[in-house]
Design an enzyme around this catalytic site. Structure first.
Site, PDB file in Angstrom:
ATOM      1  N   ARG A  59       0.840  -1.208   0.000  1.00 18.65           N
ATOM      2  CA  ARG A  59       0.000   0.000   0.000  1.00 18.65           C
ATOM      3  C   ARG A  59       0.870   1.252   0.000  1.00 18.65           C
ATOM      4  O   ARG A  59       0.523   2.257  -0.628  1.00 18.65           O
ATOM      5  CB  ARG A  59      -0.949  -0.028   1.194  1.00 18.65           C
ATOM      6  CG  ARG A  59      -1.923  -1.205   1.114  1.00 18.65           C
ATOM      7  CD  ARG A  59      -2.838  -1.272   2.286  1.00 18.65           C
ATOM      8  NE  ARG A  59      -3.662  -0.073   2.366  1.00 18.65           N
ATOM      9  CZ  ARG A  59      -4.288   0.319   3.469  1.00 18.65           C
ATOM     10  NH1 ARG A  59      -4.168  -0.381   4.577  1.00 18.65           N
ATOM     11  NH2 ARG A  59      -5.027   1.389   3.464  1.00 18.65           N
ATOM     12  N   GLN A  90     -10.223   9.301   7.471  1.00 18.88           N
ATOM     13  CA  GLN A  90      -9.894   7.947   7.944  1.00 18.88           C
ATOM     14  C   GLN A  90      -8.831   7.337   7.041  1.00 18.88           C
ATOM     15  O   GLN A  90      -8.325   6.256   7.320  1.00 18.88           O
ATOM     16  CB  GLN A  90     -11.144   7.057   7.896  1.00 18.88           C
ATOM     17  CG  GLN A  90     -12.247   7.507   8.826  1.00 18.88           C
ATOM     18  CD  GLN A  90     -13.540   6.775   8.497  1.00 18.88           C
ATOM     19  OE1 GLN A  90     -13.786   5.687   8.995  1.00 18.88           O
ATOM     20  NE2 GLN A  90     -14.371   7.376   7.667  1.00 18.88           N
ATOM     21  N   ASP A  93      -3.751   7.357   3.015  1.00 21.10           N
ATOM     22  CA  ASP A  93      -3.011   7.906   1.872  1.00 21.10           C
ATOM     23  C   ASP A  93      -2.782   9.401   2.119  1.00 21.10           C
ATOM     24  O   ASP A  93      -3.238   9.953   3.112  1.00 21.10           O
ATOM     25  CB  ASP A  93      -3.761   7.636   0.548  1.00 21.10           C
ATOM     26  CG  ASP A  93      -5.113   8.352   0.470  1.00 21.10           C
ATOM     27  OD1 ASP A  93      -5.180   9.557   0.813  1.00 21.10           O
ATOM     28  OD2 ASP A  93      -6.111   7.721   0.067  1.00 21.10           O
ATOM     29  N   HIS A 108      -6.552   7.725  11.317  1.00 14.68           N
ATOM     30  CA  HIS A 108      -6.058   6.345  11.301  1.00 14.68           C
ATOM     31  C   HIS A 108      -4.583   6.260  10.915  1.00 14.68           C
ATOM     32  O   HIS A 108      -4.101   5.191  10.532  1.00 14.68           O
ATOM     33  CB  HIS A 108      -6.908   5.485  10.359  1.00 14.68           C
ATOM     34  CG  HIS A 108      -8.298   5.241  10.880  1.00 14.68           C
ATOM     35  ND1 HIS A 108      -9.329   4.762  10.111  1.00 14.68           N
ATOM     36  CD2 HIS A 108      -8.828   5.418  12.116  1.00 14.68           C
ATOM     37  CE1 HIS A 108     -10.437   4.660  10.847  1.00 14.68           C
ATOM     38  NE2 HIS A 108     -10.151   5.067  12.068  1.00 14.68           N
ATOM     39  N   THR A 183     -17.609   7.048   2.938  1.00 13.12           N
ATOM     40  CA  THR A 183     -17.348   6.110   4.047  1.00 13.12           C
ATOM     41  C   THR A 183     -18.599   5.303   4.357  1.00 13.12           C
ATOM     42  O   THR A 183     -19.716   5.824   4.298  1.00 13.12           O
ATOM     43  CB  THR A 183     -16.785   6.845   5.287  1.00 13.12           C
ATOM     44  OG1 THR A 183     -16.649   5.916   6.360  1.00 13.12           O
ATOM     45  CG2 THR A 183     -17.625   8.019   5.724  1.00 13.12           C
ATOM     46  N   SER A 184     -18.389   4.025   4.708  1.00 14.32           N
ATOM     47  CA  SER A 184     -19.511   3.089   4.792  1.00 14.32           C
ATOM     48  C   SER A 184     -20.216   3.106   6.140  1.00 14.32           C
ATOM     49  O   SER A 184     -21.217   2.422   6.318  1.00 14.32           O
ATOM     50  CB  SER A 184     -19.004   1.671   4.510  1.00 14.32           C
ATOM     51  OG  SER A 184     -18.057   1.302   5.496  1.00 14.32           O
ATOM     52  N   LEU A 209     -21.107   6.606  -2.721  1.00 15.45           N
ATOM     53  CA  LEU A 209     -21.586   5.809  -3.849  1.00 15.45           C
ATOM     54  C   LEU A 209     -22.855   5.040  -3.487  1.00 15.45           C
ATOM     55  O   LEU A 209     -23.825   5.030  -4.233  1.00 15.45           O
ATOM     56  CB  LEU A 209     -20.476   4.848  -4.280  1.00 15.45           C
ATOM     57  CG  LEU A 209     -20.593   4.228  -5.646  1.00 15.45           C
ATOM     58  CD1 LEU A 209     -20.665   5.287  -6.733  1.00 15.45           C
ATOM     59  CD2 LEU A 209     -19.389   3.323  -5.912  1.00 15.45           C
TER      60      LEU A 209
HETATM   61  P1  OAD Z   1     -15.220   1.277   3.268  1.00 20.51           P
HETATM   62  O1  OAD Z   1     -14.517   0.443   2.271  1.00 20.51           O
HETATM   63  O2  OAD Z   1     -15.841   0.596   4.439  1.00 20.51           O
HETATM   64  O3  OAD Z   1     -16.342   2.137   2.566  1.00 20.51           O
HETATM   65  C1  OAD Z   1     -16.079   2.910   1.418  1.00 20.51           C
HETATM   66  C2  OAD Z   1     -17.337   3.665   1.078  1.00 20.51           C
HETATM   67  O4  OAD Z   1     -17.034   4.506  -0.022  1.00 20.51           O
HETATM   68  C3  OAD Z   1     -18.522   2.771   0.656  1.00 20.51           C
HETATM   69  O5  OAD Z   1     -19.685   3.169   1.356  1.00 20.51           O
HETATM   70  C4  OAD Z   1     -18.664   3.032  -0.845  1.00 20.51           C
HETATM   71  O6  OAD Z   1     -20.030   3.053  -1.262  1.00 20.51           O
HETATM   72  C5  OAD Z   1     -18.079   4.427  -0.960  1.00 20.51           C
HETATM   73  N1  OAD Z   1     -17.475   4.701  -2.288  1.00 20.51           N
HETATM   74  C6  OAD Z   1     -16.811   3.863  -3.112  1.00 20.51           C
HETATM   75  N2  OAD Z   1     -16.433   4.506  -4.225  1.00 20.51           N
HETATM   76  C7  OAD Z   1     -16.853   5.790  -4.101  1.00 20.51           C
HETATM   77  C8  OAD Z   1     -16.769   6.953  -4.914  1.00 20.51           C
HETATM   78  N3  OAD Z   1     -16.163   6.951  -6.098  1.00 20.51           N
HETATM   79  N4  OAD Z   1     -17.331   8.097  -4.455  1.00 20.51           N
HETATM   80  C9  OAD Z   1     -17.983   8.126  -3.257  1.00 20.51           C
HETATM   81  N5  OAD Z   1     -18.100   7.055  -2.448  1.00 20.51           N
HETATM   82  C10 OAD Z   1     -17.526   5.911  -2.848  1.00 20.51           C
HETATM   83  O7  OAD Z   1     -14.158   2.401   3.760  1.00 20.51           O
HETATM   84  P2  OAD Z   1     -14.209   3.341   5.043  1.00 20.51           P
HETATM   85  O8  OAD Z   1     -15.603   3.632   5.457  1.00 20.51           O
HETATM   86  O9  OAD Z   1     -13.299   4.485   4.802  1.00 20.51           O
HETATM   87  O10 OAD Z   1      -9.697   1.354   9.147  1.00 20.51           O
HETATM   88  O11 OAD Z   1     -13.547   2.379   6.115  1.00 20.51           O
HETATM   89  C11 OAD Z   1     -13.358   2.852   7.406  1.00 20.51           C
HETATM   90  C12 OAD Z   1     -12.166   2.155   8.031  1.00 20.51           C
HETATM   91  O12 OAD Z   1     -12.344   0.734   7.917  1.00 20.51           O
HETATM   92  C13 OAD Z   1     -10.855   2.390   7.323  1.00 20.51           C
HETATM   93  O13 OAD Z   1     -10.230   3.612   7.694  1.00 20.51           O
HETATM   94  C14 OAD Z   1     -10.037   1.209   7.751  1.00 20.51           C
HETATM   95  C15 OAD Z   1     -11.087   0.139   7.517  1.00 20.51           C
HETATM   96  O14 OAD Z   1     -10.946  -1.039   8.184  1.00 20.51           O
HETATM   97  C16 OAD Z   1      -8.567   0.781   9.625  1.00 20.51           C
HETATM   98  O15 OAD Z   1      -7.798   0.131   8.937  1.00 20.51           O
HETATM   99  C17 OAD Z   1      -8.363   1.037  11.089  1.00 20.51           C
END
Ligand code: OAD
Length: 248
Positions: A59, A90, A93, A108, A183-184, A209
């Site tokens: 990464r 979160q 990068d 994070h 974020t999900s 999304l």
């Molecule tokens: P997720 O992978 O859980 O969620 C990503 C979100 O982004 C989803 O809801 C998608 O629908 C949305 N998405 C994808 N492509 C998109 C786009 N082009 N435009 C807008 N939205 C889009 O990622 P996070 O919620 O960031 O933590 O995950 C939270 C934490 O879980 C991360 O920081 C990491 C992970 O485990 C650690 O590693 C501690």
């Protein structure tokens, strides 16, 4: 929308998806190919540090080949031209920074740096020698160089900057804005911040999304790619707010 006095911004993996950085929980996301228990916990690091090192080195190396997208640029513009803001990401990068966001609270951690296991000091380590999958690197801060770990927050560890984040949210009031992007809503404490901002009086706006788990915490939901939707939203806001003049 009237010009807010403060803007709180929270981003997740979705804001970097259009740059080619994989998300975690979408199809082909990082947690589809790996169990987070094996690569993103303190016990995984104790048990099998080389596997964890490899996961993060891939990464870290991938950062060299990605660029900020229109969503990062729109966030930077909102910060530069809008009311005082706090950007909390979160993401590990550095794409918000590269898009020009002056200050980013990376709750994070950061892929670009490594942390000395003995002293806890962080160093930016992105030279070719620091990016080998096969061997770990040592610090420059200790007399007898110590092993370095990824400078990221693992499951079971406390996210960075929480006092500042809570202080900021506590100072939001009616008419302020909380913008959440990509974020999900699975991972706490980040997943609860929109609810807290709304409770403080802020209008909560989501750009994502798909519907996240915490969709009910938002006053306004825009579903679609952030790189397409966010620049237009930011333009609309900045234009409307310029008619209000700067807030006092
Ligand atoms: P997720 O992978 O859980 O969620 C990503 C979100 O982004 C989803 O809801 C998608 O629908 C949305 N998405 C994808 N492509 C998109 C786009 N082009 N435009 C807008 N939205 C889009 O990622 P996070 O919620 O960031 O933590 O995950 C939270 C934490 O879980 C991360 O920081 C990491 C992970 O485990 C650690 O590693 C501690």
């Amino acid at each position: 929308m009237k010009r807010p006095s403060r803007v709180f911004i929270l981003t997740g993996a979705g804001v970097s998806a259009e740059s080619g950085v994989p998300t975690f929980r979408d199809a082909n996301g990082l947690w589809e190919g790996h169990r987070f228990e094996d690569v993103a916990t303190p016990s995984a690091w104790r048990r099998d540090p080389l596997t964890v090192w490899r996961f993060y080195t891939l990464r870290r190396r991938a950062l060299l080949n990605v660029k900020p997208n229109a969503a990062h640029v729109a966030v930077a513009r909102l910060q530069a031209e809008g009311p005082p803001s706090l950007l909390v990401s979160q993401n590990v990068d550095d794409l918000h920074q590269r898009a020009g966001s002056a200050s980013v609270l990376s709750m994070h951690g950061q892929l670009r740096s490594l942390r000395c296991e003995a002293s806890g000091r962080c160093e930016e380590r992105m030279a070719e020698d620091d990016l080998h999958e096969g061997h770990m690197v040592t610090c420059t801060c200790c007399a007898a160089p110590s092993r370095m770990r990824p400078d990221v927050v693992w499951f079971g560890e406390t996210p960075l900057g929480m006092p500042k984040i809570h202080d900021w949210i506590g100072r939001l009031s009616d008419g302020d804005l909380c913008l959440v992007v990509g974020t999900s809503g699975h991972v706490f404490p980040a997943a609860d911040l929109a609810r807290q901002a709304r409770q403080a009086g802020a209008r909560t706006v989501l750009v994502n999304l798909d519907e996240p788990l915490n969709a009910g915490d938002f006053d306004e939901v825009h579903l679609g790619p952030a790189g397409k939707l966010l620049p237009g939203l930011v333009d609309t806001w900045l234009e409307a707010w310029s008619a209000d003049g700067p807030s006092v």
